[in-house]
Design a protein around this motif. Structure first.
Motif, short mmCIF file in Angstrom:
data_model
loop_
_atom_site.label_atom_id
_atom_site.label_comp_id
_atom_site.label_asym_id
_atom_site.label_seq_id
_atom_site.Cartn_x
_atom_site.Cartn_y
_atom_site.Cartn_z
N HIS A 288 0.85 -1.20 0.00
CA HIS A 288 0.00 0.00 0.00
C HIS A 288 0.88 1.24 0.00
O HIS A 288 0.45 2.31 0.44
N HIS A 306 -9.89 0.50 3.90
CA HIS A 306 -8.75 -0.24 3.36
C HIS A 306 -7.86 0.76 2.60
O HIS A 306 -8.34 1.46 1.75
N CYS A 311 -2.09 -2.97 -3.89
CA CYS A 311 -3.31 -3.64 -3.42
C CYS A 311 -4.31 -2.55 -3.08
O CYS A 311 -3.96 -1.57 -2.43
N CYS A 343 -3.42 -8.34 0.66
CA CYS A 343 -3.00 -7.92 2.01
C CYS A 343 -3.73 -8.70 3.10
O CYS A 343 -3.33 -8.65 4.27
ZN LIG Z 1 -4.71 -4.28 0.66
#
Ligand SMILES: [Zn+2]
Length: 463
Positions: A288, A306, A311, A343
């Motif tokens: 990330h 998130h 990702c 993740c």
């Molecule tokens: Zn993620």
């Protein structure tokens, strides 16, 4: 060529397609890495791909047998989509793609042009990544590409290529050097084009002259010709999420801290500072931006907390193709499937030699029917197939995503345990499979027993 004619029949279907990944929310749709064979610990070529999409996506897995003279292939299918499926064919040719919008605003297609046919034809006809590139070039030049632009990522156990196509008839492909790793976001990254270097580059003959005609390239103004600068949609070319994702991957691979988020200067591919393995690719695909000082800032509200990066909260699949040339392709080529966000989810190995995928992964019992009905009954999939295993993952990510930061440590700990278990089972299975082939000639001795064993292995992993 006969295979072009084969697909004229599916024209009506392709014209009605809606490419779910084409909308590019936040310019963040898919990410890909290709590692040359001299960069990896086991000498494999590796191809990793995150599939990012919105809407009701549903991953299916099929082992499609040889049909009508076409190759057999392992197929990660998202029903109803044109640009999301992943393929690994019996020759060890893997293909996926990243959307890369171009600045082309003119239509130029014959018989509706091509879109889904591109990856399907590669799966069905190609014997190598290089041949796949030639097939794509031929399709684009003879039929024309329907959508704005895209980069196909292709690899086999010997080499990796990317092939960037532009709406209409233009395209360029470049080989990934054996000692380099390429990371691709959602903009074109092929810079110099040398069509005389046929070992490493292919493309439309008029790729430079056409750019001059359109005013996208002026030798006096721009110096040497750059495909990415001439053809990329300027918005996506400099879009920070694209640039920073590419930078994060390159930083992770090289340890370099001199890279800057500038699409003009980021290299096409980098030499990693050590041999890399599966775990490194998993690390990149779940990133990330933790490894970089350059942070992602999002322009729209997102429903979940998130974080976003390579990702994202719209990642619906992460696949890593491990393509090994030191054993028969059935056991040497493996598609590691993370059915969701890397993740929080772990990857499970699928050997190319599988002949029947677990029931829980299929809309249809027959792979042939799935091929025929790829664009059929694609509305309300969850209502139609409520017991499909993919929904379990979908519910799980949704539950994590509402309070991602607080829950993530425990979730990742549990994920790491499952991942270690899957990797251990894989290593054991690799050893077990050795009895089915001659390690010197790579000839398979007992195919039936080997395939049966692979089928049982995958079933057990999902049980
Ligand atoms: Zn993620």
């Amino acid at each position: 060529m006969t295979w072009v004619k084969l697909f004229l029949g599916s024209l009506a279907v392709s014209l009605s397609l809606v490419a779910t990944a084409a909308s590019m929310p936040d310019g963040c749709n898919c990410f890909c890495v290709i590692a040359g064979r001299n960069t990896t610990v086991d000498g494999s070529v590796m191809l990793a791909h995150n599939e990012d999409d919105s809407g009701e996506m549903m991953l299916n897995m099929y082992a499609v047998p040889r049909l009508n003279g076409n190759n057999a292939y392992l197929w990660g299918e998202f029903p109803g989509t044109s640009v999301c499926d992943h393929f690994l064919n019996e020759w060890g040719v893997a293909i996926a793609s990243d959307g890369c919008p171009s600045r082309e605003d003119r239509e130029d297609v014959t018989d509706g042009g091509v879109l889904y046919e591109v990856r399907l034809t590669v799966a069905q006809r190609a014997h190598s990544a290089r041949e796949a590139v030639k097939i794509i070039g031929h399709l684009v030049e003879t039929r024309g590409y329907q959508a704005s632009g895209r980069t196909y990522v292709i690899a086999d156990p010997h080499e990796g290529w990317i092939c960037s196509v532009v709406k209409g008839r233009h395209w360029v492909a470049k080989r990934i050097a054996d000692d380099e790793v390429m990371a691709l976001p959602n903009n074109y990254i092929i810079d110099e084009v040398n069509l005389a270097d046929t070992l490493n580059c292919y493309g439309a003959r008029d790729v430079e002259t056409y750019a001059r005609e359109r005013g996208w390239y002026d030798p006096e103004r721009d110096g040497r010709f750059s495909f990415k600068k001439a053809y990329c949609d300027p918005y996506y070319y400099t879009y920070e999420h694209n640039v920073i994702r590419q930078l994060c991957a390159q930083q992770y691979l090289t340890g370099r801290n001199d890279l800057v988020p500038d699409p003009d200067t980021l290299p096409f591919a980098v030499r990693p500072n050590r041999k890399i393995g599966l775990a490194d690719l998993m690390q990149i695909m779940q990133c990330h931006g933790e490894n970089s000082e350059h942070k992602f800032v999002y322009k729209r509200e997102r429903p979940w907390n998130h974080p976003v990066g390579i990702c994202t909260d719209v990642t619906v699949l992460s696949a890593i193709f491990q393509l090994r040339a030191d054993r028969p392709r059935e056991v040497g080529c493996v598609m590691w499937v993370c059915a969701g966000r890397p993740c929080t989810e772990h990857y499970i190995p699928w050997y190319l030699g599988i002949s029947r995928t677990p029931d829980c992964w299929r809309r249809y019992a027959s792979a042939a029917q799935a091929v025929k009905d790829h664009f059929t009954a694609v509305e309300h999939k969850r209502d139609q197939w409520p017991h499909h295993i993919y929904w379990k993952g979908v519910d799980r990510w949704a539950s994590y995503a509402t309070d991602w930061h607080n829950g993530i440590a425990a979730v990742q700990q549990a994920r790491d345990k499952r991942q270690a278990k899957a990797c251990k089972a894989f290593a054991k299975m690799d050893k077990k499979l050795q009895k089915y082939y001659d390690p010197r000639t790579l000839q398979v001795k007992d195919r039936e027993a080997m395939v049966k064993s692979i089928n049982a292995f995958t079933e057990k992993l999902y049980r």
